[in-house]
Design a protein around this motif. Structure first.
Motif, PDB file in Angstrom:
ATOM      1  N   LYS A  40       0.764  -1.164   0.138  1.00 58.92           N
ATOM      2  CA  LYS A  40       0.018  -0.017  -0.043  1.00 58.92           C
ATOM      3  C   LYS A  40       0.873   1.121  -0.302  1.00 58.92           C
ATOM      4  N   GLU A  43      -0.038   8.090   1.261  1.00 60.52           N
ATOM      5  CA  GLU A  43      -1.201   8.854   1.061  1.00 60.52           C
ATOM      6  C   GLU A  43      -1.287  10.023   0.068  1.00 60.52           C
ATOM      7  N   LYS A  46      -2.002   9.149  -3.728  1.00 61.91           N
ATOM      8  CA  LYS A  46      -3.468   8.807  -4.216  1.00 61.91           C
ATOM      9  C   LYS A  46      -4.002   9.519  -5.329  1.00 61.91           C
ATOM     10  N   HIS A  48      -6.670  10.881  -6.685  1.00 52.46           N
ATOM     11  CA  HIS A  48      -8.084  11.465  -6.498  1.00 52.46           C
ATOM     12  C   HIS A  48      -8.496  12.305  -7.456  1.00 52.46           C
ATOM     13  N   ASP A  82      -8.988   6.134  -4.513  1.00 58.54           N
ATOM     14  CA  ASP A  82      -8.231   5.809  -3.674  1.00 58.54           C
ATOM     15  C   ASP A  82      -6.807   4.974  -4.133  1.00 58.54           C
ATOM     16  N   THR A  83      -6.904   4.900  -5.499  1.00 60.51           N
ATOM     17  CA  THR A  83      -5.668   4.154  -6.161  1.00 60.51           C
ATOM     18  C   THR A  83      -4.496   4.877  -6.112  1.00 60.51           C
ATOM     19  N   TYR A  84      -3.245   4.239  -6.300  1.00 57.35           N
ATOM     20  CA  TYR A  84      -1.997   4.932  -6.126  1.00 57.35           C
ATOM     21  C   TYR A  84      -1.313   5.102  -7.604  1.00 57.35           C
TER      22      TYR A  84
END
Length: 464
Positions: A40, A43, A46, A48, A82-84
């Motif tokens: 993961k 943040e 992300k 968005h 919320d993907t990266y």
């Protein structure tokens, strides 16, 4: 009479196969999974809605038509906010990535998941006997396996394998390799690391079939620990029951449906054509012909043969659907489908007669993490575990597709109740959400207004 003879022969073959499997299990050919760790990102990576739009708008090659295509694709993709993304894309270096960017992307995923894997399992890096790393789009010198060995100071006699170009189904290919090595190496530990190099392969052109990869693929990966030591059976979470690999590359349409290439302007990317879903379906059918007898109970095989025979004899349209595929639910309680895209997930679900409950893990993984290539299956497994669906004795069928074109499927047996929150821990209570619709349309739907066609995209900020 012919049907009765065939059924007797089938019973005999099934019994012979069952005895053969028992013999194989006694010859140290078991494959246990002890642990797995998914990646993961932080943040700040992300994607968005606003960040995703700003990245798209940096591409000066796109016109209004391309923006409309991207808007429609993203809205209907099943992917959330919320993907990266790779770090170099976040920083605006997608057009001119450096080698260090690609290696840093791999190091982050490798070492984060491996550190957690060693800590969770209690196994030290020096105990690892086999290491397999699969990254399709990056081949470095020294190899990526060498980077792992150097970081953890692994033994000099470790068996190391670096797989490239194997696509989204590479994870199961790596496990199949481990399973075969287990046949000749007793009581050993193996690690498989599955991910993809996206930062250096972000497409910056305007070919629609190549722009799709930017909409679907996201950062992610997984490291897994396996053993064939029966003394560790009680510590295992999964046991591999069977694996079937199908390569459909002899078919030209299938070979070309997802392929790395350069467009007419020299921009390199990954082309996904409309033939992908058809190729996936055809290779899946071929795979099931071999996998079905390995995983299904005898009574389901007999039922399927009777229905198929009647269909061929009487050409009954009512039984055509039933003759297409056997009922896989008689051989597995859970379906772990590669989250490659909404069309692939829905296509598999329709062909197998699966419910929304069966497809939920794959759909939610696509929404939360996107298509993380070879690592995607393990996010789907993580969702099932976080939802506390996996109980001792349950069977899981993993279904994966990859460039080539390949369909690789396997069946696992759950060895103990699995309840770890893993990468889903901080959000599992929010899934499934009320809606999977991407908010792009709400904010950028004005792009579809024909009356605004005269507007240059440089003037976009006046609307934001």
């Amino acid at each position: 009479m012919e049907l009765l003879t065939a059924l007797y022969a089938l019973c005999f073959l099934y019994f012979t196969y069952y005895i053969y499997n028992l013999v194989l299990q006694k010859r140290n050919q078991c494959c246990y999974m002890l642990a797995y760790e998914c990646y993961k990102a932080t943040e700040d990576r992300k994607l968005h809605t606003e960040l995703c739009a700003s990245i798209i708008l940096r591409n000066k090659n796109l016109g209004l038509e391309e923006y409309r295509f991207l808007l429609q694709t993203i809205v209907n993709s099943g992917i959330g906010e919320d993907t990266y993304a790779p770090n170099n894309v976040i920083l605006g270096k997608e057009e001119c990535p450096d080698l260090i960017d690609s290696l840093s992307e791999m190091d982050d995923i490798f070492f984060d998941t491996l550190d957690n894997l060693f800590a969770k399992s209690g196994i030290s890096p020096q105990e690892i006997d086999i290491l397999v790393v699969n990254v399709s789009l990056l081949s470095a010198v020294p190899s990526l396996t060498a980077r792992v060995i150097n970081r953890y100071k692994m033994r000099s006699n470790i068996k190391a394998f670096n797989l490239s170009g194997m696509g989204c189904s590479a994870s199961l290919i790596a496990i199949d390799l481990v399973q075969h090595l287990f046949k000749t190496h007793n009581n050993v530990f193996a690690i498989v690391v599955s991910t993809e190099s996206l930062g250096a392969n972000w497409y910056c052109g305007k070919e629609k079939s190549m722009m799709l990869s930017n909409c679907l693929f996201r950062s992610g990966g997984c490291s897994m620990l396996f053993t064939n030591n029966k003394a560790l059976k009680q510590q295992a979470i999964l046991r591999l029951k069977c694996m079937v690999r199908t390569h459909y590359g002899s078919n030209d349409e299938a070979f070309e449906c997802c392929i790395q290439m350069e467009d007419e302007n020299g921009y390199r990317g990954f082309r996904l054509t409309k033939k992908l879903v058809k190729s996936a379906a055809q290779s899946f059918i071929i795979n099931l012909r071999v996998l079905g007898p390995k995983m299904l109970p005898l009574w389901e095989i007999m039922r399927y043969l009777v229905v198929s025979y009647r269909f061929r004899k009487f050409k009954s349209s009512s039984s055509q659907a039933a003759a297409a595929v056997p009922n896989l639910k008689t051989g597995a309680e859970h379906f772990c489908i590669h989250p490659g895209g909404k069309a692939v997930i829905d296509g598999v679900g329709k062909s197998l007669g699966l419910t929304d409950y069966d497809l939920e893990p794959a759909r939610m993984t696509l929404h939360r993490f996107g298509n993380t290539s070879a690592g995607g299956l393990w996010y789907v497994l993580g969702y099932m575990e976080a939802k506390k669906r996996l109980k001792k004795g349950d069977r899981i069928i993993m279904i994966s597709f990859g460039a080539g074109f390949k369909c690789n499927n396997c069946v696992w047996e759950v060895m103990k109740d699995m309840e770890d929150g893993n990468v889903w821990e901080d959000c599992i209570d929010n899934y499934p959400p009320d809606s999977l619709v991407n908010p792009f349309m709400e904010k950028y739907g004005w792009i579809n207004d024909e009356h605004l066609s005269f507007i240059r995209m440089d003037d976009y900020r006046m609307f934001s």
